[in-house]
Design a protein around this motif. Structure first.
Motif, mmCIF file in Angstrom:
data_model
loop_
_atom_site.group_PDB
_atom_site.id
_atom_site.type_symbol
_atom_site.label_atom_id
_atom_site.label_comp_id
_atom_site.label_asym_id
_atom_site.label_seq_id
_atom_site.Cartn_x
_atom_site.Cartn_y
_atom_site.Cartn_z
ATOM 1 N N SER A 165 -8.305 -69.564 25.104
ATOM 2 C CA SER A 165 -7.990 -69.542 23.675
ATOM 3 C C SER A 165 -8.407 -70.841 22.983
ATOM 4 C CB SER A 165 -6.504 -69.258 23.441
ATOM 5 O OG SER A 165 -5.736 -70.262 24.040
ATOM 6 N N ALA A 166 -8.637 -71.892 23.758
ATOM 7 C CA ALA A 166 -9.147 -73.144 23.167
ATOM 8 C C ALA A 166 -10.364 -72.868 22.291
ATOM 9 C CB ALA A 166 -9.533 -74.125 24.274
ATOM 10 N N GLY A 169 -1.091 -74.650 26.542
ATOM 11 C CA GLY A 169 -1.415 -75.934 25.936
ATOM 12 C C GLY A 169 -2.860 -76.137 25.518
ATOM 13 N N ALA A 170 -3.670 -75.070 25.521
ATOM 14 C CA ALA A 170 -5.096 -75.233 25.200
ATOM 15 C C ALA A 170 -5.310 -75.623 23.729
ATOM 16 C CB ALA A 170 -5.858 -73.954 25.538
ATOM 17 N N TRP A 171 -4.573 -74.983 22.814
ATOM 18 C CA TRP A 171 -4.733 -75.347 21.396
ATOM 19 C C TRP A 171 -4.270 -76.796 21.189
ATOM 20 C CZ3 TRP A 171 -3.857 -71.520 16.797
ATOM 21 C CH2 TRP A 171 -4.736 -70.434 16.941
ATOM 22 N N SER A 172 -3.217 -77.164 21.886
ATOM 23 C CA SER A 172 -2.760 -78.555 21.756
ATOM 24 C C SER A 172 -3.827 -79.519 22.278
ATOM 25 C CB SER A 172 -1.450 -78.765 22.514
ATOM 26 O OG SER A 172 -0.398 -78.087 21.876
ATOM 27 N N GLN A 173 -4.519 -79.134 23.365
ATOM 28 C CA GLN A 173 -5.607 -79.992 23.862
ATOM 29 C C GLN A 173 -6.661 -80.196 22.768
ATOM 30 O OE1 GLN A 173 -6.348 -77.482 27.502
ATOM 31 N NE2 GLN A 173 -6.670 -79.485 28.451
ATOM 32 N N GLY A 204 -0.962 -87.542 24.397
ATOM 33 C CA GLY A 204 -1.187 -87.432 22.958
ATOM 34 C C GLY A 204 -0.352 -86.351 22.301
ATOM 35 N N ALA A 205 0.257 -85.483 23.103
ATOM 36 C CA ALA A 205 1.081 -84.403 22.526
ATOM 37 C C ALA A 205 2.539 -84.571 22.938
ATOM 38 C CB ALA A 205 0.576 -83.043 23.001
#
Ligand SMILES: C[S@@+](CC[C@H](N)C(=O)[O-])C[C@H]1O[C@@H](n2cnc3c(N)ncnc32)[C@H](O)[C@@H]1O
Length: 246
Positions: free
Chosen positions: A56-57, A84-88, A121-122
């Motif tokens: 989904s990234a 956590g892909a979008w957060s990455q 970073g998150a």
């Protein structure tokens, strides 16, 4: 464990079912079909190669490349953030880990019902349910200045397979966020969220148009063509009072 299952479990530590254990238990005919498609999927391969937690990234990357939603210094709230892909992606694009020493440093706050592994970073608030009002109290405390510049939601309730019911459940989650937007999204802010197309889509689009200057329905290439998944991209929020910064 043999054949494609063994391969999948080795290849896909960050798959959509959030855990190779769940993948490795799924062995029906439909699951075999799903797995075969998954293993052929170029976005799955690219996610593995580029160390994203799931495919989904590439949805967020494509939308950000096209619409420039994220830039260094912005504060992002990522709802339904696991694994956590979008957060990455958000951490990279808003410079939340300070990788670019010459650029402003942003922030990323991810929220999910499920556990999310730490990411430099998150900040993750999990397990937490966005339908619980106390979650938004915590979100306001954790967001710098109490507000986000960009509100992301890739949330998806557990699908029942009953299209209308699943659509209604996801619309209800979107409406929860829209109702909270005046208290967490700053004026001029962006709201990007997933829906499944259905009877309430047009009505929701009209609701958004009351609060945002621009509303688009978008479907990035990584969103499967045969899926009802659509994203609403609403920009230039009119209602948030100020940026909350400083
Ligand atoms: C498709 S996944 C998100 C994938 C994520 N964007 C990524 O790139 O890693 C959808 C997520 O929404 C979460 N979710 C569903 N309902 C939720 C709720 N009420 N509160 C918080 N998270 C929720 C699920 O737990 C699931 O992890």
């Amino acid at each position: 464990m043999t054949g494609p299952w063994k391969l999948a479990c080795a290849l896909l530590p960050w798959r959509g079912l959030h855990g190779s254990g769940q993948l490795c238990r799924a062995r029906s005919g439909a699951d075999h079909q799903w797995l075969a498609r998954h293993l052929r999927d170029p976005f799955v391969k690219a996610a593995k190669a580029e160390c994203y937690r799931c495919r989904s990234a590439f949805k967020l990357l494509a939308l950000d490349d096209k619409y420039q939603l994220l830039r260094p210094g912005l504060r992002v709230l990522d709802c339904g953030a696991a694994p956590g892909a979008w957060s990455q992606v958000a951490v990279q694009r808003v410079n939340a880990a300070g990788a670019d020493s010459g650029a402003a440093i942003g922030s990323v706050l991810g929220v999910d019902l499920l556990h999310i592994s730490p990411l430099k970073g998150a900040t993750f608030l999990c397990p937490a349910d966005v339908t619980d009002p106390s979650t938004f109290q915590r979100i306001r405390e954790l967001l710098p200045g109490g507000r986000a510049d960009v509100l992301l939601s890739d949330m998806a309730p557990n699908a029942t397979g009953i299209r209308q019911l699943d659509h209604d459940k996801l619309i209800s989650l979107c409406l929860t966020l829209l109702a909270q937007a005046p208290t967490i999204l700053c004026c001029g802010g962006t709201f990007l969220f997933k829906t499944w197309a259905g009877s309430q889509s047009q009505w929701l689009q009209k609701q958004l148009a009351e609060d945002f200057r621009s509303v688009r329905v978008v479907k990035p290439a990584a969103s499967r063509k045969d899926s009802a998944e659509l994203y609403f991209l609403a920009t230039q929020y009119r209602r948030g009072k100020d940026s909350g910064k400083g």
